[in-house]
Write a protein that holds these residues in place. Structure first.
Motif, short mmCIF file in Angstrom:
data_model
loop_
_atom_site.label_atom_id
_atom_site.label_comp_id
_atom_site.label_asym_id
_atom_site.label_seq_id
_atom_site.Cartn_x
_atom_site.Cartn_y
_atom_site.Cartn_z
N GLN A 174 -24.58 27.30 132.32
CA GLN A 174 -25.01 27.31 130.92
C GLN A 174 -23.96 27.95 130.03
OE1 GLN A 174 -28.83 29.28 131.09
NE2 GLN A 174 -29.94 27.34 131.36
N LYS A 175 -23.38 29.04 130.49
CA LYS A 175 -22.36 29.74 129.71
C LYS A 175 -21.14 28.84 129.50
CE LYS A 175 -19.30 33.79 129.85
NZ LYS A 175 -19.52 34.16 128.44
N ASN A 176 -20.68 28.22 130.57
CA ASN A 176 -19.46 27.40 130.50
C ASN A 176 -19.64 26.13 129.69
OD1 ASN A 176 -18.13 29.27 132.10
ND2 ASN A 176 -18.57 28.18 134.01
N GLU A 177 -20.84 25.55 129.75
CA GLU A 177 -21.08 24.27 129.08
C GLU A 177 -21.65 24.41 127.67
OE1 GLU A 177 -20.07 21.43 130.28
OE2 GLU A 177 -19.43 22.28 132.20
N TRP A 178 -22.51 25.40 127.47
CA TRP A 178 -23.19 25.53 126.17
C TRP A 178 -22.44 26.42 125.18
CZ3 TRP A 178 -28.92 26.34 128.12
CH2 TRP A 178 -29.44 25.09 128.49
N ASP A 179 -21.80 27.46 125.67
CA ASP A 179 -21.12 28.38 124.75
C ASP A 179 -20.07 27.69 123.87
OD1 ASP A 179 -22.69 30.42 125.59
OD2 ASP A 179 -21.09 31.65 126.48
N PRO A 180 -19.25 26.79 124.41
CA PRO A 180 -18.24 26.15 123.56
C PRO A 180 -18.82 25.37 122.38
CG PRO A 180 -17.67 25.86 125.87
CD PRO A 180 -19.05 26.44 125.84
N ILE A 181 -19.96 24.70 122.56
CA ILE A 181 -20.53 23.93 121.45
C ILE A 181 -21.18 24.86 120.43
CG2 ILE A 181 -22.75 23.50 122.61
CD1 ILE A 181 -20.84 21.11 120.26
N ILE A 182 -21.75 25.98 120.89
CA ILE A 182 -22.28 26.98 119.95
C ILE A 182 -21.14 27.59 119.14
CG2 ILE A 182 -23.32 29.28 119.78
CD1 ILE A 182 -25.24 28.53 121.96
N THR A 232 -35.13 15.33 117.93
CA THR A 232 -36.32 15.22 118.77
C THR A 232 -35.95 14.78 120.18
OG1 THR A 232 -37.66 14.64 116.84
CG2 THR A 232 -38.59 14.16 118.99
N GLN A 233 -34.97 13.89 120.30
CA GLN A 233 -34.54 13.42 121.62
C GLN A 233 -33.86 14.54 122.40
OE1 GLN A 233 -35.70 10.33 122.27
NE2 GLN A 233 -36.33 10.44 120.13
N LEU A 234 -32.93 15.24 121.75
CA LEU A 234 -32.12 16.25 122.43
C LEU A 234 -32.77 17.61 122.48
CD1 LEU A 234 -28.62 15.36 120.89
CD2 LEU A 234 -29.57 14.61 123.08
N LYS A 235 -33.84 17.80 121.68
CA LYS A 235 -34.49 19.11 121.55
C LYS A 235 -33.48 20.17 121.12
CE LYS A 235 -38.41 17.46 123.17
NZ LYS A 235 -38.02 16.06 123.33
N SER A 236 -32.54 19.76 120.28
CA SER A 236 -31.48 20.69 119.89
C SER A 236 -30.86 20.28 118.56
CB SER A 236 -30.39 20.74 120.96
OG SER A 236 -29.25 21.45 120.52
N MET A 237 -30.91 21.19 117.60
CA MET A 237 -30.24 20.98 116.32
C MET A 237 -28.73 21.09 116.49
SD MET A 237 -30.88 20.39 113.10
CE MET A 237 -29.49 19.84 112.14
N VAL A 238 -28.30 22.03 117.34
CA VAL A 238 -26.86 22.26 117.53
C VAL A 238 -26.19 21.04 118.16
CG1 VAL A 238 -25.12 23.74 118.58
CG2 VAL A 238 -27.26 24.74 117.72
N LEU A 239 -26.80 20.49 119.21
CA LEU A 239 -26.23 19.31 119.86
C LEU A 239 -26.22 18.11 118.92
CD1 LEU A 239 -27.75 19.52 123.46
CD2 LEU A 239 -25.43 20.11 122.74
N THR A 240 -27.25 18.00 118.09
CA THR A 240 -27.31 16.90 117.12
C THR A 240 -26.16 17.00 116.13
OG1 THR A 240 -29.71 16.72 117.33
CG2 THR A 240 -28.71 15.81 115.33
N GLY A 242 -23.30 18.40 116.65
CA GLY A 242 -22.08 18.06 117.38
C GLY A 242 -21.92 16.56 117.56
N LEU A 243 -23.02 15.87 117.79
CA LEU A 243 -22.98 14.42 117.97
C LEU A 243 -22.69 13.70 116.65
CD1 LEU A 243 -23.39 11.89 119.71
CD2 LEU A 243 -25.85 12.10 119.30
N ILE A 244 -23.38 14.08 115.59
CA ILE A 244 -23.20 13.43 114.29
C ILE A 244 -21.78 13.67 113.77
CG2 ILE A 244 -23.99 13.33 111.90
CD1 ILE A 244 -25.94 12.19 113.98
N ASP A 245 -21.23 14.85 114.05
CA ASP A 245 -19.87 15.19 113.60
C ASP A 245 -18.81 14.64 114.55
OD1 ASP A 245 -20.81 16.46 111.41
OD2 ASP A 245 -20.09 18.46 111.93
#
Length: 309
Positions: A174-182, A232-240, A242-245
């Motif tokens: 989680q740290k290695n994969e999620w921290d960079p996008i945060i 709603t699909q990703l259950k994540s505003m942050v990932l959304t 990242g995807l839209i950008d």
């Protein structure tokens, strides 16, 4: 009145910023169809499978299948925008409103969905059409501010902000994969997000919400419907974001949203067919939502015109 036949639709007719996402959507959607057709018990076994299917309170849930009743699909430009024609009949919404979209690029994408149907119309594969119906009919009667706040509310339960305390291998993953996008989101928007192992989740600063609300306010109502759909699909505003950008691809965003589940599958295995199909469907829905946002944010008419028949 300019008319375009669906047989002349080409990826090159879409704006360059959306063409790659369009190809990704078609590839993921068709991959899900192939898996569906290979499932034991026929192609309707997994209709509506999974919690990621939008509920009636958020969007229309389309009927499953219907025999194809038209031969040709075309687009015409009317006073209110671009319309979809099935033979000589104009497409209507579930509330019987004229199906009119604001941009030619979106009209091409929707018309391609209809034109690609075979003997049977599989409505559950037509995510762009469903999003347009939701935008046109607005069944929950929400305004722009309500749409924005519904999307931002996902920050309270954002998937990548909740961390486990064990096992250590998953903690590191989680740290290695999620921290960079945060970290990317914090730098991109000048905000603080953070993460937490508490069941209550991280405490989001008021300024973080204000900045994201202001950012989302720059989108039109149609694009906001798509953004909320992706969230709603990703259950994540942050990932959304990242995807839209275009910081993340669809495959990356979906994998990050399912990180713990994929970890468990790698460790314990998965249910044959069900996992592959659900994953492919989630990718297709996410790709459709992201594409919808971009097409609703494009200029009204595509730059590369279709040849007249």
């Amino acid at each position: 009145m300019r008319k375009m036949a669906a047989s002349r639709f080409r990826t090159g007719c879409l704006p360059s910023s959306s063409s790659a996402m369009w190809r990704s959507y078609l590839r993921l959607r068709d991959g899900g169809r192939r898996l569906l057709n290979r499932l034991p018990g026929g192609p309707t076994v997994f209709v509506g499978l999974g919690s990621n299917t939008p509920s009636p309170s958020r969007a229309y849930v389309p009927p499953t299948e219907r025999k194809r009743f038209y031969q040709n699909v075309s687009i015409t430009q009317g006073e209110g925008g671009f319309e979809i024609n099935l033979d000589h009949r104009k497409l209507k919404t579930p509330q019987a409103k004229l199906f009119t979209v604001p941009s030619e690029a979106l009209a091409i994408a929707v018309a391609t969905e209809w034109d690609s149907q075979q003997d049977t119309i599989k409505f559950y594969t037509m995510h762009l059409t469903t999003l347009c119906n939701t935008s046109l009919d607005n069944p929950t009667q929400r305004n722009k501010d309500q749409l924005i706040r519904a999307a931002v509310k996902f920050l309270d339960t954002d998937t990548i902000c909740y961390r486990v305390e064990e096992p250590q291998t998953l903690v590191e993953l989680q740290k290695n994969e999620w921290d960079p996008i945060i970290e990317w989101a914090e730098k991109r928007y000048g905000i603080e997000i953070g993460s937490s192992t508490s069941i209550m989740g991280p405490s989001m600063p008021a300024r973080t919400r204000e900045v994201l609300i202001s950012h989302l306010a720059s989108y039109n109502m149609w694009a906001l419907q798509g953004i909320e759909f992706v969230v709603t699909q990703l259950k994540s505003m942050v990932l959304t974001l990242g995807l839209i950008d275009l910081r993340l691809t669809v495959e990356q965003a979906v994998l990050l949203s399912r990180l713990e589940e994929e970890y468990q599958i790698q460790k314990w295995g998965n249910v044959e067919w069900a996992h592959d199909y659900e994953l492919q469907e989630l990718r297709a829905r996410t790709a459709a939502g992201a594409l919808f946002v971009h097409l609703c944010s494009e200029s009204t008419t595509v730059k590369h015109k279709l040849l007249q028949e």
